[in-house]
Design a protein around this motif. Structure first.
Motif, PDB file in Angstrom:
ATOM      1  N   GLY A  16      -4.548   7.103  15.650  1.00 44.24           N
ATOM      2  CA  GLY A  16      -3.092   6.821  15.352  1.00 44.24           C
ATOM      3  C   GLY A  16      -2.415   7.978  16.001  1.00 44.24           C
ATOM      4  N   THR A  17      -2.702   9.106  16.468  1.00 39.85           N
ATOM      5  CA  THR A  17      -1.670  10.054  17.257  1.00 39.85           C
ATOM      6  C   THR A  17      -1.538   9.153  18.694  1.00 39.85           C
ATOM      7  N   LEU A  18      -2.508   8.649  19.384  1.00 37.12           N
ATOM      8  CA  LEU A  18      -2.597   7.948  20.593  1.00 37.12           C
ATOM      9  C   LEU A  18      -1.442   6.826  20.440  1.00 37.12           C
ATOM     10  N   LEU A  19      -1.602   6.196  19.515  1.00 35.92           N
ATOM     11  CA  LEU A  19      -0.535   5.203  18.972  1.00 35.92           C
ATOM     12  C   LEU A  19       0.708   5.327  18.755  1.00 35.92           C
ATOM     13  N   LYS A  64       0.827  -1.231  -0.238  1.00 42.57           N
ATOM     14  CA  LYS A  64       0.036   0.061   0.069  1.00 42.57           C
ATOM     15  C   LYS A  64       0.775   1.250   0.086  1.00 42.57           C
ATOM     16  N   SER A  65       2.162   1.170  -0.471  1.00 39.03           N
ATOM     17  CA  SER A  65       3.151   2.306  -0.414  1.00 39.03           C
ATOM     18  C   SER A  65       2.882   3.166   0.979  1.00 39.03           C
ATOM     19  N   TYR A  66       3.013   2.739   1.803  1.00 40.65           N
ATOM     20  CA  TYR A  66       3.237   3.615   3.268  1.00 40.65           C
ATOM     21  C   TYR A  66       4.626   4.197   3.564  1.00 40.65           C
ATOM     22  N   VAL A  67       4.290   5.332   4.005  1.00 44.53           N
ATOM     23  CA  VAL A  67       5.674   5.994   4.167  1.00 44.53           C
ATOM     24  C   VAL A  67       6.308   5.942   5.664  1.00 44.53           C
ATOM     25  N   THR A  68       5.344   5.563   6.539  1.00 43.36           N
ATOM     26  CA  THR A  68       5.972   5.455   7.681  1.00 43.36           C
ATOM     27  C   THR A  68       5.300   4.137   8.387  1.00 43.36           C
ATOM     28  N   MET A  69       5.485   3.544   9.510  1.00 42.75           N
ATOM     29  CA  MET A  69       4.696   2.617  10.490  1.00 42.75           C
ATOM     30  C   MET A  69       3.396   2.906  10.630  1.00 42.75           C
ATOM     31  N   ASP A 126       1.268   4.913   9.277  1.00 46.41           N
ATOM     32  CA  ASP A 126       0.311   5.124   8.075  1.00 46.41           C
ATOM     33  C   ASP A 126      -0.780   4.286   8.141  1.00 46.41           C
ATOM     34  N   PRO A 127      -0.611   2.875   8.404  1.00 39.84           N
ATOM     35  CA  PRO A 127      -1.844   1.989   8.280  1.00 39.84           C
ATOM     36  C   PRO A 127      -2.792   2.157   9.637  1.00 39.84           C
ATOM     37  N   PHE A 128      -1.966   2.630  10.884  1.00 43.08           N
ATOM     38  CA  PHE A 128      -2.861   2.894  11.706  1.00 43.08           C
ATOM     39  C   PHE A 128      -3.726   4.058  11.564  1.00 43.08           C
ATOM     40  N   GLN A 129      -3.383   5.026  11.077  1.00 48.01           N
ATOM     41  CA  GLN A 129      -4.212   6.293  10.585  1.00 48.01           C
ATOM     42  C   GLN A 129      -5.051   5.990   9.657  1.00 48.01           C
ATOM     43  N   GLU A 130      -4.899   5.191   8.869  1.00 45.79           N
ATOM     44  CA  GLU A 130      -5.636   4.795   7.706  1.00 45.79           C
ATOM     45  C   GLU A 130      -6.935   3.925   7.986  1.00 45.79           C
ATOM     46  N   THR A 131      -6.700   3.017   9.124  1.00 40.09           N
ATOM     47  CA  THR A 131      -7.811   2.117   9.721  1.00 40.09           C
ATOM     48  C   THR A 131      -8.461   2.725  10.756  1.00 40.09           C
ATOM     49  N   TYR A 132      -7.715   3.693  11.764  1.00 42.21           N
ATOM     50  CA  TYR A 132      -8.352   3.866  13.024  1.00 42.21           C
ATOM     51  C   TYR A 132      -8.635   5.242  12.925  1.00 42.21           C
ATOM     52  N   LEU A 173      -0.634  -3.353  15.361  1.00 43.19           N
ATOM     53  CA  LEU A 173       0.093  -3.735  13.738  1.00 43.19           C
ATOM     54  C   LEU A 173      -0.727  -4.882  13.259  1.00 43.19           C
ATOM     55  N   CYS A 174      -0.634  -6.047  13.963  1.00 45.50           N
ATOM     56  CA  CYS A 174      -1.152  -7.243  13.245  1.00 45.50           C
ATOM     57  C   CYS A 174      -2.393  -7.161  13.112  1.00 45.50           C
ATOM     58  N   CYS A 175      -3.306  -6.624  13.778  1.00 46.65           N
ATOM     59  CA  CYS A 175      -4.598  -6.222  13.540  1.00 46.65           C
ATOM     60  C   CYS A 175      -4.925  -5.379  12.072  1.00 46.65           C
ATOM     61  N   VAL A 176      -4.244  -4.401  12.099  1.00 45.64           N
ATOM     62  CA  VAL A 176      -4.410  -3.404  10.811  1.00 45.64           C
ATOM     63  C   VAL A 176      -3.993  -4.061   9.310  1.00 45.64           C
ATOM     64  N   LEU A 177      -3.112  -5.115   9.602  1.00 40.59           N
ATOM     65  CA  LEU A 177      -2.294  -5.854   8.627  1.00 40.59           C
ATOM     66  C   LEU A 177      -2.792  -6.968   8.134  1.00 40.59           C
ATOM     67  N   PHE A 178      -3.478  -7.843   9.246  1.00 41.06           N
ATOM     68  CA  PHE A 178      -3.721  -9.266   8.819  1.00 41.06           C
ATOM     69  C   PHE A 178      -5.404  -9.374   9.202  1.00 41.06           C
ATOM     70  N   ILE A 179      -6.150  -8.832  10.260  1.00 42.13           N
ATOM     71  CA  ILE A 179      -7.475  -9.068  10.754  1.00 42.13           C
ATOM     72  C   ILE A 179      -8.203  -7.897  10.033  1.00 42.13           C
ATOM     73  N   PRO A 180      -9.079  -8.460   9.054  1.00 42.11           N
ATOM     74  CA  PRO A 180      -9.837  -7.214   8.619  1.00 42.11           C
ATOM     75  C   PRO A 180     -11.059  -7.065   9.651  1.00 42.11           C
ATOM     76  N   ASN A 181     -11.532  -5.727   9.282  1.00 41.49           N
ATOM     77  CA  ASN A 181     -12.688  -5.120  10.074  1.00 41.49           C
ATOM     78  C   ASN A 181     -12.576  -4.811  11.347  1.00 41.49           C
ATOM     79  N   THR A 182     -11.288  -4.811  12.038  1.00 43.96           N
ATOM     80  CA  THR A 182     -11.081  -4.022  13.250  1.00 43.96           C
ATOM     81  C   THR A 182     -11.379  -2.779  12.892  1.00 43.96           C
TER      82      THR A 182
END
Length: 459
Positions: free
Chosen positions: A38-41, A20-25, A27-33, A332-341
Motif C-alpha cells: 500500500g505504501t508503494l502504491l 466498506k466505509s473507506y476513509v481514503t482511496m 484503504d482498499p490497497f492496504q486492506e487487500t495487499y 484499483l479495479c482489481c481490489v474493487l472488482f476482481i476477487p482473490n488478487t
C-alpha cells in the motif's frame, strides 16, 4: 471528457468504495495487499498531488504576471499561503464551502468575459473562421487517421487516469450516502461541460483575431509558443481592464479550488494511511489531525518551491498522471472488482507496468524509447509514439496482476511451492486447519478428531 469520467466513477466506483466505509482511496490497497505494498502504491498518488499543486500555482503566477504585471514568484507565494491558511482550520469543510463560492465566482466571471472578447473589433466571426483560414488556420482542426490511436489513448488516459486519485474520491467518501455521491458526480459532469463552453469560445476568439490590431502585435501567440497562456492573453488584450480583472478572479478561483483539494488529498493520505496505520497505530484522532496540518504546511511549501520550475513541473505532473493511469487504475479495479488478487500480483503488475512505461520513452524528460510501438516516428529529433501505448500498458498491468495472483495462489495451494516461501501470507486463511471427525465405519461412532490441512484434501 469530464462527463464521461464522472459518470464512470458514479456508476462503477462509488458504491464499492462507500460500502466498506473507506476513509481514503488507499484503504482498499492496504486492506487487500498489506501496508508495505500500500505504501508503494501511495507514492505515485502523493507525487502526483504535489506536482499538481505546484503546476497550478505556476499557472496562476504566470497569469497574474500577464494581467497585473507583477512578479510571478510573488503570485505563487501569495496563492500558496492563502490556500494553506484557509485549509488549516477547517480541512474538508473549508474546502467544500470555499469551493461553492469559487465555483459561482468562476462561472459568472468567465461567462462575462466571453461577449467582450467576441465583439472586439480585431476579432472575426468565429463561425466563419471555424472552417475558413482568415488571420490564422481554422480553429476546428482535423483528426488525421494516423493519429487516431494517439487521440483515443489520450482520451482514455484523461478520463480513466483521473479516477485513481484521492482528490476524486474524498468528496465521494464524505457524502452522506451513495445516492448523494452519485448524484453529485452526475451533476458535476454536466457542470464541467457547461463551464468548458466559455473556454472553447475564448480559444476560438484567439484563433480568429488579427493580433496586429492589438497592442500584443505579431507574431501570434501560437507562433510565439504561448498557446498555453491564451486565456490571460485574450483577457488582457481583447477585454476592458475591469473585465480582465474579473477573468483573473475566475482563474484564481479555479486554481484555488484545485489547489486546496490537492493539498488536502496528499496530507490526509499521509496522515491516515502512513502515520496512523503504519508508524503509530495507537494515534488518537486529534493527533492525526495535527499531523495532517503539519503535512499541509510541508507540502504547500514544497509545491510553492517546485512552482518556480514553471513548465517542467507541468511535465512532471503529466508524467505522474500517466503513472497513476498505468499503475494505480488497474490496481484499483482489481481490489474493487476482481476477487482473490494478492500482493504478489500487485507487486508484479506495479514493477512490470513501471518498466513498460519507462521503455516507451518520455520526450519531456529526454528519455528515448527502447520499445518502438507500431507507428513510432522521429519528428524534429523527438520520437512520437502513435500507438495507444498508455492504455496498452494499463491493460498489460491489469493482466499481470490477475495472472500472477492466481498463479501464485495455485502453486501454494497445490504445494508446488513450500508454504514457508509465502512471505506475504496470501494463503494464511487456506492454511488454517479445520476439524474433521474420524468415524469408525463399522460402529458408525465418532472415536477421534483429526486436524487436516484443507489443501491436502483431494477428491
Amino acid at each position: 471528457m469530464d462527463l464521461f469520467q464522472l459518470s464512470t466513477g458514479g456508476l462503477f466506483f462509488v458504491k464499492p468504495m462507500r460500502s466498506k466505509s473507506y476513509v481514503t482511496m488507499m484503504d482498499p490497497f492496504q486492506e487487500t495487499y498489506g501496508n508495505t505494498m500500500g505504501t508503494l502504491l501511495f507514492l505515485p498518488a502523493l507525487i502526483g498531488d504535489v506536482f499538481w499543486f505546484a503546476a497550478i500555482l505556476s499557472a496562476l503566477g504566470a497569469t497574474m504576471s500577464v494581467i497585473l504585471d507583477i512578479r510571478e514568484y510573488l503570485a505563487i507565494i501569495i496563492s500558496a499561503c492563502t490556500v494553506i491558511l484557509y485549509i488549516l482550520p477547517g480541512g474538508l469543510y473549508s474546502v467544500a464551502y470555499t469551493d461553492v463560492i469559487q465555483l459561482v465566482f468562476m462561472m459568472v466571471s468567465l461567462w462575462t468575459c466571453v461577449p467582450f472578447a467576441l465583439l472586439n473589433p480585431a476579432t472575426e466571426s468565429i463561425y466563419y473562421t471555424a472552417v475558413n483560414e482568415f488571420y490564422q488556420v481554422p480553429w476546428i482542426g482535423k483528426l488525421e487517421t494516423e493519429y487516431l490511436g494517439r487521440w483515443l489513448d489520450e482520451l482514455l488516459y484523461v478520463d480513466l487516469g483521473s479516477i485513481p486519485w484521492q482528490i476524486y474520491f474524498q468528496r465521494v467518501l464524505a457524502a452522506s450516502s451513495s445516492r448523494q455521491a452519485r448524484l453529485a458526480f452526475y451533476f458535476a459532469g454536466f457542470g464541467c461541460v457547461f463551464m468548458a463552453i466559455p473556454c472553447v469560445l475564448i480559444g476560438a476568439v484567439a484563433a480568429s483575431t488579427d493580433w496586429n490590431q492589438t497592442s500584443y502585435g505579431l507574431p501570434t501567440p501560437n507562433e510565439r509558443g504561448e498557446s498555453s497562456m491564451i486565456l490571460p492573453i485574450v483577457l488582457q488584450y481583447l477585454c476592458p481592464t475591469y473585465v480582465s480583472v474579473a477573468g483573473l478572479g475566475a482563474i484564481a478561483a479555479a486554481v484555488m479550488s484545485s489547489a486546496d483539494s490537492a493539498l488536502l488529498s496528499a496530507s490526509s493520505m499521509l496522515a491516515h494511511n502512513i502515520y496512523r496505520k503504519i508508524l503509530r497505530k495507537k494515534a488518537t484522532e486529534k493527533e492525526v489531525v495535527c499531523i495532517m496540518r503539519v503535512f499541509m504546511v510541508v507540502f504547500g511549501a514544497a509545491a510553492a518551491g517546485l512552482a518556480f520550475l514553471s513548465n517542467s513541473v507541468y511535465d512532471l505532473w503529466f508524467l505522474s498522471g500517466e503513472l497513476a493511469y498505468a499503475l494505480l487504475f488497474p490496481q484499483l479495479c482489481c481490489v474493487l472488482f476482481i476477487p482473490n488478487t494478492n500482493t504478489y500480483g500487485s507487486a508484479a503488475g506495479f514493477l512490470f507496468g513501471f518498466l513498460l512505461r519507462l521503455l516507451a520513452g518520455e520526450p519531456s524528460l529526454k528519455i528515448p524509447p527502447v520499445i518502438h510501438y507500431p507507428g513510432c516516428s522521429l519528428v524534429d529529433g523527438v520520437y512520437i509514439q502513435l500507438f495507444p501505448f498508455k492504455t496498452f500498458t494499463m491493460l498489460l498491468t491489469l493482466g499481470t496482476i490477475v495472472a500472477v495472483s492466481y498463479l501464485v495462489a495455485f502453486l501454494f495451494n497445490r504445494n508446488i511451492l513450500p508454504h514457508g516461501w509465502d512471505v506475504c501470507s496470501v494463503i494464511k486463511e487456506s492454511e488454517a486447519s479445520v476439524p474433521i471427525p474420524e468415524i469408525d465405519e463399522q460402529a458408525g461412532l465418532q472415536i477421534n478428531t483429526v486436524y487436516i490441512n484443507p489443501t491436502e484434501i483431494h477428491t
